[in-house]
Scaffold this motif. Structure first.
Motif, PDB file in Angstrom:
ATOM      1  N   TYR A  24       0.796  -1.212   0.000  1.00  0.00           N
ATOM      2  CA  TYR A  24       0.000   0.000   0.000  1.00  0.00           C
ATOM      3  C   TYR A  24       0.834   1.270   0.000  1.00  0.00           C
ATOM      4  N   ILE A  25       2.124   1.171   0.324  1.00  0.00           N
ATOM      5  CA  ILE A  25       2.964   2.363   0.376  1.00  0.00           C
ATOM      6  C   ILE A  25       3.597   2.616  -0.981  1.00  0.00           C
ATOM      7  N   ARG A  26       3.473   3.831  -1.451  1.00  0.00           N
ATOM      8  CA  ARG A  26       4.143   4.223  -2.695  1.00  0.00           C
ATOM      9  C   ARG A  26       5.590   4.624  -2.404  1.00  0.00           C
ATOM     10  N   ASN A  27       6.476   4.227  -3.295  1.00  0.00           N
ATOM     11  CA  ASN A  27       7.911   4.481  -3.121  1.00  0.00           C
ATOM     12  C   ASN A  27       8.379   3.936  -1.782  1.00  0.00           C
ATOM     13  N   ALA A  28       7.993   2.683  -1.510  1.00  0.00           N
ATOM     14  CA  ALA A  28       8.221   2.072  -0.196  1.00  0.00           C
ATOM     15  C   ALA A  28       9.692   1.870   0.122  1.00  0.00           C
ATOM     16  N   ASP A  29      10.542   1.726  -0.907  1.00  0.00           N
ATOM     17  CA  ASP A  29      11.969   1.503  -0.651  1.00  0.00           C
ATOM     18  C   ASP A  29      12.829   2.692  -1.077  1.00  0.00           C
ATOM     19  N   PHE A  30      12.183   3.827  -1.397  1.00  0.00           N
ATOM     20  CA  PHE A  30      12.869   5.092  -1.672  1.00  0.00           C
ATOM     21  C   PHE A  30      13.807   5.012  -2.869  1.00  0.00           C
ATOM     22  N   TYR A  84      -3.804  -5.024   9.343  1.00  0.00           N
ATOM     23  CA  TYR A  84      -2.669  -4.637   8.511  1.00  0.00           C
ATOM     24  C   TYR A  84      -1.367  -4.845   9.274  1.00  0.00           C
ATOM     25  N   VAL A  85      -0.286  -5.025   8.522  1.00  0.00           N
ATOM     26  CA  VAL A  85       1.056  -5.065   9.083  1.00  0.00           C
ATOM     27  C   VAL A  85       1.860  -3.919   8.480  1.00  0.00           C
ATOM     28  N   ALA A  86       2.422  -3.090   9.353  1.00  0.00           N
ATOM     29  CA  ALA A  86       3.311  -2.011   8.923  1.00  0.00           C
ATOM     30  C   ALA A  86       4.737  -2.379   9.312  1.00  0.00           C
ATOM     31  N   LYS A  87       5.676  -1.983   8.458  1.00  0.00           N
ATOM     32  CA  LYS A  87       7.073  -2.357   8.681  1.00  0.00           C
ATOM     33  C   LYS A  87       7.982  -1.257   8.150  1.00  0.00           C
ATOM     34  N   MET A  88       9.037  -0.985   8.895  1.00  0.00           N
ATOM     35  CA  MET A  88      10.082  -0.069   8.437  1.00  0.00           C
ATOM     36  C   MET A  88      11.434  -0.614   8.875  1.00  0.00           C
ATOM     37  N   HIS A  89      12.481  -0.264   8.135  1.00  0.00           N
ATOM     38  CA  HIS A  89      13.849  -0.592   8.519  1.00  0.00           C
ATOM     39  C   HIS A  89      14.605   0.717   8.690  1.00  0.00           C
ATOM     40  N   PHE A  90      15.351   0.829   9.785  1.00  0.00           N
ATOM     41  CA  PHE A  90      16.031   2.078  10.090  1.00  0.00           C
ATOM     42  C   PHE A  90      17.411   1.778  10.685  1.00  0.00           C
ATOM     43  N   LYS A  91      18.243   2.789  10.668  1.00  0.00           N
ATOM     44  CA  LYS A  91      19.573   2.701  11.268  1.00  0.00           C
ATOM     45  C   LYS A  91      19.879   4.023  11.955  1.00  0.00           C
ATOM     46  N   LEU A 164      16.399   5.545   6.818  1.00  0.00           N
ATOM     47  CA  LEU A 164      15.128   4.833   6.713  1.00  0.00           C
ATOM     48  C   LEU A 164      15.046   4.157   5.352  1.00  0.00           C
ATOM     49  N   ASP A 165      14.577   2.893   5.343  1.00  0.00           N
ATOM     50  CA  ASP A 165      14.547   2.137   4.088  1.00  0.00           C
ATOM     51  C   ASP A 165      13.490   1.032   4.172  1.00  0.00           C
ATOM     52  N   TYR A 166      13.099   0.539   3.028  1.00  0.00           N
ATOM     53  CA  TYR A 166      12.337  -0.702   2.853  1.00  0.00           C
ATOM     54  C   TYR A 166      11.131  -0.758   3.789  1.00  0.00           C
ATOM     55  N   CYS A 167      10.186   0.139   3.541  1.00  0.00           N
ATOM     56  CA  CYS A 167       8.976   0.215   4.342  1.00  0.00           C
ATOM     57  C   CYS A 167       7.859  -0.591   3.680  1.00  0.00           C
ATOM     58  N   SER A 168       6.819  -0.877   4.450  1.00  0.00           N
ATOM     59  CA  SER A 168       5.764  -1.726   3.907  1.00  0.00           C
ATOM     60  C   SER A 168       4.477  -1.537   4.694  1.00  0.00           C
ATOM     61  N   LEU A 169       3.346  -1.667   4.001  1.00  0.00           N
ATOM     62  CA  LEU A 169       2.036  -1.783   4.621  1.00  0.00           C
ATOM     63  C   LEU A 169       1.232  -2.791   3.807  1.00  0.00           C
ATOM     64  N   GLN A 170       0.875  -3.897   4.430  1.00  0.00           N
ATOM     65  CA  GLN A 170       0.131  -4.953   3.757  1.00  0.00           C
ATOM     66  C   GLN A 170      -0.946  -5.494   4.682  1.00  0.00           C
ATOM     67  N   GLN A 171      -1.982  -6.048   4.083  1.00  0.00           N
ATOM     68  CA  GLN A 171      -3.032  -6.696   4.860  1.00  0.00           C
ATOM     69  C   GLN A 171      -2.574  -8.069   5.355  1.00  0.00           C
ATOM     70  N   ILE A 172      -3.049  -8.437   6.536  1.00  0.00           N
ATOM     71  CA  ILE A 172      -2.930  -9.821   6.979  1.00  0.00           C
ATOM     72  C   ILE A 172      -4.100 -10.584   6.361  1.00  0.00           C
ATOM     73  N   PRO A 173      -3.844 -11.528   5.481  1.00  0.00           N
ATOM     74  CA  PRO A 173      -4.964 -12.214   4.820  1.00  0.00           C
ATOM     75  C   PRO A 173      -5.753 -13.054   5.805  1.00  0.00           C
ATOM     76  N   HIS A 174      -7.062 -13.082   5.619  1.00  0.00           N
ATOM     77  CA  HIS A 174      -7.910 -13.936   6.446  1.00  0.00           C
ATOM     78  C   HIS A 174      -7.911 -15.342   5.871  1.00  0.00           C
ATOM     79  N   ASN A 175      -7.681 -16.327   6.721  1.00  0.00           N
ATOM     80  CA  ASN A 175      -7.683 -17.725   6.293  1.00  0.00           C
ATOM     81  C   ASN A 175      -8.852 -18.446   6.961  1.00  0.00           C
TER      82      ASN A 175
END
Length: 573
Positions: A24-30, A84-91, A164-175
């Motif tokens: 869902y994030i645009r330009n998620a990895d910059f 949803y699951v949100a994720k970012m990588h940072f240093k 900041l790098d490699y960010c993400s927003l995705q749904q947790i699928p329902h099973n």
């Protein structure tokens, strides 16, 4: 068709990955240096950066911050009613003067019914500069009436710059088929192939073979009140433990504060007797715990020590305990709840004292497996990734950590199984074995508790990284809160949840196999791994019994029967 689909994904506002998860994030990895329409920097400066990246060829450098909330932000449309699951990588690039750690949070501002609601998605409570690139991630639910979500990193000290790098927003699928999927995994992971046959040239008329399970190989354990176990007045309690569990952990008696209330006068008698009693009944024992990170759980007399004396007392405590437990404890929870407190870091002056704890205990008691153990890991979103990161960092530092303990205290029976599986999978990414160390479901309605317990146990038992499940008590006569109880009253009678536990562990996941066997016939079956008695009968009469252990590799069993219908030999392959 496939080419068109890939082109369409690239032209849309989202990125589509090979597993068809929607990003869902645009330009998620910059990788694009054009931030218009995808990222803004709120009270900060962000610049494209190539000298050090987590993924790809570019990240962003974040500087000129003035508040803890100063950070790049991205806003995206979301669908209400989904997890949803949100994720970012940072240093981190620097640390505030005089500090060795900083708190880092991943935040989401959910726009719901025209108003903004801020959600704390995940926390890394004690991030250090030396950790380098780190993941922060967590899940959250988007309620009805929501339209957009704004994501940003919150670094507690505004003087700190970071990448900041490699960010993400995705749904947790329902099973909807999670239960049947779990049952399939259980059959694959927890059962073993067995073949049975009569050896050639023997008379097999009227022969029946039975496999009678005596104990699980998989640990199903409980916390135990040591005093009740050995006082002779609660034999029903003790017998229930011996009959229904195959592992144990002493609930309180090994905790330092309770063991050594007065400096120099530790009390080991009750713990030693309880451990000896449990082991004499075949139950391995976990050590809980050597040190406890949160305030108020260590001896009061420790607080006034100098840093050098404090460390000396820590080492002495390990030596004292191990002198009484060496060779009797299979596990140690080394530093309990280290994501929720800094008692030993603060009093020792060593931000990495956890590494020393593991090393000291490993040297003193090398046969014991050493564990992290923490709460709010799978029943909450906050510390899931933090515990995974902690395990990975210990491994990276070469520390002898053997597993991760997930306490698993649920505050109610309404448990989202899609989210629970995601969190369990996330911790398992550390590559360490997982133990569910303190399972409770705080629910006064035993029918609701039974349904929740069945779901949770089924998922845990089916997970390939989970190596054991421990209840944190089972009886209302020995429970920190009677709402967790599965059994009640002086006769330790099962309520609906207790009956569900017995049905699963002693029936659904239990093998009782019986079949007639003729010469030349080979029987093939699968059984739950564990301890068994092989029973051979002739015309209904027992002619042989033999104990055996069937692990997940299985067994080939050949029964040699003489002409006068006696068993001369059982051969195992």
């Amino acid at each position: 068709m496939h080419v068109f689909f890939l082109v369409l994904c690239c032209l849309s506002s989202v990125v589509c990955f090979a597993d068809e998860a929607v990003e869902y994030i645009r330009n998620a990895d910059f990788e694009s240096t054009h931030f218009a329409g995808n990222w803004i920097c709120a009270d900060c400066t962000m610049t494209s950066y190539t000298s050090d990246v987590y993924h790809g060829s570019k990240c962003i450098k974040v500087t000129n911050r003035h508040h803890f909330w100063s950070a790049p932000q991205t806003i995206t449309h979301v669908t209400p009613g989904h997890n949803y699951v949100a994720k970012m990588h940072f240093k981190l690039l620097n640390m505030e003067s005089g500090s060795t750690t900083v708190e880092v949070d991943l935040m989401a501002t959910v726009h719901t019914h025209g108003r903004d609601h801020r959600v704390k998605v995940a926390r890394l409570p004690y991030q250090q500069l030396r950790y380098g690139w780190s993941e922060i991630s967590g899940d959250f639910f988007v309620p009805a009436g929501s339209t957009t979500v704004k994501l940003f990193l919150q670094v507690a000290k505004p003087s700190i710059n970071y990448l900041l790098d490699y960010c993400s927003l995705q749904q947790i699928p329902h099973n909807p088929h999670w239960y049947s999927d779990a049952a399939t995994r259980i059959a694959s992971l927890r059962k073993a192939p067995v073949s049975l046959r009569i050896a050639h040239g023997t008379n097999a008329e009227g022969i029946t073979v039975q496999l009678v399970q005596k104990r699980h190989e998989f640990p199903f354990g409980t916390a135990v009140r040591a005093a009740l176990l050995i006082d002779g007045l609660h034999q029903d309690y003790a017998n229930f433990i011996y009959h229904n569990f195959n592992w144990a952990v002493l609930e309180n008696i090994l905790k330092w504060r309770l063991m050594e209330w007065t400096q120099g006068h530790p009390k080991f008698d009750t713990a030693e007797k309880a451990i000896s009693t449990l082991r004499s009944h075949g139950l391995p024992v976990r050590g809980h715990n050597m040190f406890w990170a949160t305030d108020g759980h260590s001896p009061n007399w420790l607080g006034g020590k100098s840093q050098s004396d404090f460390i000396t007392e820590m080492k002495r405590h390990i030596s004292d305990v191990v002198s009484h437990t060496n060779g009797t404890l299979d596990h140690w929870d080394v530093y309990n709840e280290a994501l929720h407190g800094r008692y030993y870091e603060e009093h020792s002056g060593d931000p990495d004292i956890i590494n020393k704890m593991f090393n000291w205990i490993h040297v003193a008691e090398p046969q014991s497996k050493l564990f992290l153990n923490d709460f709010n890991i799978v029943n909450s979103n906050m510390y899931t990734t933090a515990l995974k990161n902690q395990g990975l960092q210990l491994l990276k530092d070469g520390i002898p950590v053997d597993g991760i303990g997930i306490q698993s205290h649920f505050h109610g029976s309404n448990i989202d199984m899609d989210v629970l599986k995601y969190r369990l999978d996330k911790v398992a990414e550390a590559g360490l074995k997982l133990w569910i160390t303190e399972l409770t479901i705080l629910e006064s309605n035993s029918t609701k508790k039974a349904a929740a317990l069945e779901d949770v146990l089924t998922l845990y038992y089916s997970h390939p990284a989970v190596e054991g499940i421990m209840l944190w008590g089972f009886w209302d006569g020995a429970a920190f809160d009677t709402r967790i109880s599965l059994f009640t009253g002086s006769k330790i009678t099962a309520n609906a949840a207790g009956q569900k536990y017995l049905d699963l562990v002693r029936n659904t996941w239990w093998t009782q196999y019986s079949h007639d066997l003729t010469a030349g016939q080979i029987l093939h079956t699968s059984v739950f791994s564990g301890s068994y008695t092989l029973v051979v009968k002739h015309n209904g009469n027992i002619i042989h019994q033999e104990n055996l252990v069937i692990d997940t590799t299985g067994k080939d069993i050949a029964v040699h029967v003489t002409d006068d219908h006696h068993v001369s030999q059982i051969a195992f392959g």
